[in-house]
Scaffold this active site. Structure first.
Site, mmCIF file in Angstrom:
data_model
loop_
_atom_site.group_PDB
_atom_site.id
_atom_site.type_symbol
_atom_site.label_atom_id
_atom_site.label_comp_id
_atom_site.label_asym_id
_atom_site.label_seq_id
_atom_site.Cartn_x
_atom_site.Cartn_y
_atom_site.Cartn_z
ATOM 1 N N ASP A 9 39.206 -18.352 -1.350
ATOM 2 C CA ASP A 9 38.127 -17.915 -2.282
ATOM 3 C C ASP A 9 37.181 -16.691 -2.294
ATOM 4 O OD1 ASP A 9 35.563 -18.852 -2.718
ATOM 5 O OD2 ASP A 9 34.656 -19.205 -1.166
ATOM 6 N N SER A 10 36.435 -16.307 -2.507
ATOM 7 C CA SER A 10 36.142 -14.905 -2.374
ATOM 8 C C SER A 10 35.124 -14.233 -0.740
ATOM 9 C CB SER A 10 34.973 -15.039 -3.522
ATOM 10 O OG SER A 10 34.232 -15.709 -3.392
ATOM 11 N N CYS A 182 29.734 -24.439 -7.147
ATOM 12 C CA CYS A 182 29.763 -23.592 -6.321
ATOM 13 C C CYS A 182 30.380 -24.180 -5.650
ATOM 14 C CB CYS A 182 28.995 -22.467 -6.486
ATOM 15 S SG CYS A 182 28.590 -21.325 -5.429
#
Ligand code: DGL
Length: 247
Positions: A9-10, A182
Site C-alpha cells: 500500500d502507499s 480507497c
C-alpha cells in the site's frame, strides 16, 4: 498453494485490507509494505504510481512471496498490468474484486452505484469500465480527497468529518451501493452509512478475500497468520497504527 502474501500500500491504509486477510486466515504469513515516505499516491500521476509499484515488487522479491496484493486502489487502478508483466508471481489488485463483490450482491444492473476513491482512482475510470462491462450503468464517481487526511488524523467521527461528508455528498442521490474505493474509507464507514443509511458498502478487504477464495486453492491455516510490517519511513508509526486497527 498460496502460503505467503506480500501486501502493498502507499502507506498505513492497506492495513484495512490486511485486517480482512488476517480474519479469514488465508495465508500463513503476510508481509506488509507501506510506502509511508511517499504517501499519498492518490494525487500522483500514472507514471509515478507505476514506478513506485515496480519498486515495491522488487522489495517483495526478498521474501519469496507467492502473491503480491495491491491493497491500494490507486495502484490497482494504474499499475496492475505493469506489475504482471514484470513479475513471475501472482498479482492481485482490489478493483476487480470490488466489482465482482458488487456483482454478486446485485443481480439488478439498474442498481445505482456510487464509487468513492482518490483523485487518481476516479480519474482512471477503472471501476466504471469494469462495472459497465458487467452491465451496470447507473454510476456516480466522487473523489472525497479530504477523507484520507481525516483518517490519518484519526478523525473517525465528529463535526469535521460530518461536514466533509456533507460537502461531498450533499448533491448526490442516495445510491443502492457505495464502493469504498480507497484503503482509508472503510474506517469512515459509520459516517458514510449515517449519511446514506440504505446503501450497501463494498469494502476492498472483504472483496479481495472473496475473490481469492473463489480463484485459488487456499489452504486455510488453523493458526493466526504471522504479520511482518515494513515501511519506507517511520515503521514505528505503522506498527502503532497496526496495533490500533488490528486489535
Ligand atoms: N492507499 C490509497 C488508495 O487506496 C489511499 C491513500 C493515498 O492516496 O495514497 O488509493
Amino acid at each position: 498453494m498460496l502460503k505467503r502474501a506480500g501486501v502493498f500500500d502507499s502507506g498505513v491504509g492497506g492495513l484495512t485490507v490486511v485486517k480482512s486477510l488476517l480474519q479469514e486466515r488465508l495465508f500463513d504469513e503476510i508481509i506488509y509494505f507501506g510506502d509511508t515516505a511517499r504517501v499519498p499516491y492518490g494525487i500522483k500521476d500514472r507514471h509515478t504510481i507505476v514506478r513506485y509499484s515496480l519498486e515495491a515488487l522488487e522489495f517483495f522479491k526478498n521474501f519469496d512471496v507467492d502473491m503480491m496484493i495491491t491493497a491500494c486502489n490507486s495502484v490497482s487502478a494504474y499499475a496492475i498490468e505493469e506489475l504482471r508483466e514484470a513479475s513471475e508471481i501472482k498479482i492481485a489488485g482490489v478493483i476487480e474484486p470490488g466489482v465482482e463483490a458488487l456483482f454478486k450482491r446485485s443481480p439488478d444492473q439498474d442498481a445505482s452505484i456510487l464509487i468513492l476513491g482518490t483523485r487518481a482512482t476516479i480519474e482512471s475510470q477503472k471501476y466504471e469500465k469494469l462495472l459497465r462491462q458487467r452491465g451496470f450503468h447507473n454510476l456516480q464517481a466522487v473523489a472525497p480527497s479530504l477523507f484520507v487526511p481525516l483518517v490519518e488524523e484519526g478523525l473517525f467521527e465528529g463535526k469535521v468529518l460530518e461536514s466533509a461528508v456533507e460537502h461531498y455528498f450533499h448533491d448526490l442521490q442516495e445510491p443502492d451501493f457505495i464502493i469504498l474505493g480507497c484503503t482509508h474509507f472503510p474506517l469512515l464507514s459509520h459516517a458514510i452509512s449515517a449519511y446514506f443509511p440504505r446503501a450497501t458498502l463494498i469494502h476492498s478487504g472483504e472483496a479481495i478475500v472473496e475473490f481469492l477464495q473463489d480463484r485459488y486453492e487456499i489452504e486455510q491455516p488453523h493458526k493466526r497468520p504471522t504479520l511482518k510490517l515494513f515501511a519506507s519511513e517511520n515503521p514505528d508509526h505503522l506498527k502503532a497504527v497496526a496495533n490500533l486497527w488490528l486489535d
